[in-house]
Write an enzyme that holds these catalytic residues in place. Sequence first.
Site, mmCIF file in Angstrom:
data_model
loop_
_atom_site.group_PDB
_atom_site.id
_atom_site.type_symbol
_atom_site.label_atom_id
_atom_site.label_comp_id
_atom_site.label_asym_id
_atom_site.label_seq_id
_atom_site.Cartn_x
_atom_site.Cartn_y
_atom_site.Cartn_z
ATOM 1 N N CYS A 239 0.846 -1.185 0.000
ATOM 2 C CA CYS A 239 0.000 0.000 0.000
ATOM 3 C C CYS A 239 0.882 1.236 0.000
ATOM 4 O O CYS A 239 1.869 1.295 0.746
ATOM 5 C CB CYS A 239 -0.890 -0.013 1.247
ATOM 6 S SG CYS A 239 -1.997 1.394 1.387
ATOM 7 N N HIS B 129 -8.772 -3.672 -2.716
ATOM 8 C CA HIS B 129 -7.890 -2.879 -1.848
ATOM 9 C C HIS B 129 -8.319 -1.417 -1.830
ATOM 10 O O HIS B 129 -8.467 -0.810 -0.763
ATOM 11 C CB HIS B 129 -6.448 -3.015 -2.354
ATOM 12 C CG HIS B 129 -5.443 -2.254 -1.568
ATOM 13 N ND1 HIS B 129 -4.558 -2.861 -0.717
ATOM 14 C CD2 HIS B 129 -5.160 -0.917 -1.513
ATOM 15 C CE1 HIS B 129 -3.780 -1.937 -0.158
ATOM 16 N NE2 HIS B 129 -4.131 -0.742 -0.626
ATOM 17 N N GLU B 130 -8.549 -0.851 -3.011
ATOM 18 C CA GLU B 130 -8.920 0.568 -3.090
ATOM 19 C C GLU B 130 -10.315 0.812 -2.525
ATOM 20 O O GLU B 130 -10.560 1.835 -1.865
ATOM 21 C CB GLU B 130 -8.789 1.090 -4.518
ATOM 22 C CG GLU B 130 -7.401 0.983 -5.115
ATOM 23 C CD GLU B 130 -6.279 1.524 -4.237
ATOM 24 O OE1 GLU B 130 -6.509 2.485 -3.474
ATOM 25 O OE2 GLU B 130 -5.164 0.982 -4.312
ATOM 26 N N HIS C 59 -10.095 1.130 1.111
ATOM 27 C CA HIS C 59 -9.695 2.487 1.524
ATOM 28 C C HIS C 59 -10.913 3.410 1.600
ATOM 29 O O HIS C 59 -11.015 4.233 2.514
ATOM 30 C CB HIS C 59 -8.687 3.093 0.542
ATOM 31 C CG HIS C 59 -7.271 2.741 0.828
ATOM 32 N ND1 HIS C 59 -6.645 3.041 2.016
ATOM 33 C CD2 HIS C 59 -6.351 2.107 0.061
ATOM 34 C CE1 HIS C 59 -5.398 2.620 1.977
ATOM 35 N NE2 HIS C 59 -5.185 2.039 0.798
#
Length: 185
Positions: free
Chosen positions: A89, A131-132, A135
């Site tokens: 990351c 993953h994004e 976030h």
Amino acid sequence: MTVQPIRLFGDPVLRTPADEVVTFDKELRGLVRDLTETMRDAGGVGLAAPQIGVGLRVFSFDVDDVVGHLINPVLHFPDEEEMDGDEGCLSVPGLYYDTKRRKNVIAKGFNESGDALQIVGTGLMSRCIQHETDHLDGIIFIERLDMAARKAALRDIRRAEWYDPTKTVVKVSPHAAPSPFGLGR
């Protein structure tokens, strides 16, 4: 286009769920350009708006020469297949951990003009999208690790040159129980 500073682990914006985009305007298009330029400058495959301090549900990606962005993503998983692999990351620079994710994803959302968009991802694209999107939900990937790996990751973070203990608040993962997607502990 402007390269923006990337927020590091410990910054509260990374732990705060982002707001849905409701206005598709010049400012949003500028944000998408800044995300893409910052991601490329940092050598990443994805970057979410909270990572540059903007609390909106937007991320950019550059996976296998496919460059794009997604706004207000909603994820669907067409099967139960999982994959393991190194994940890192830009907000936790230089550290990589074996992270379990779903192998296939269908992401629906919008482009910068407000047009509906669907991305079918497998492998690295699937990992990037998940993953994004994490976030955007205020989740950092180390929360996806089992307890022993997460403790090791936090120890590594505390030893990292970029770590600033005055900014870091470690919270208990909201994913303590196994997730319905098989991503939990």
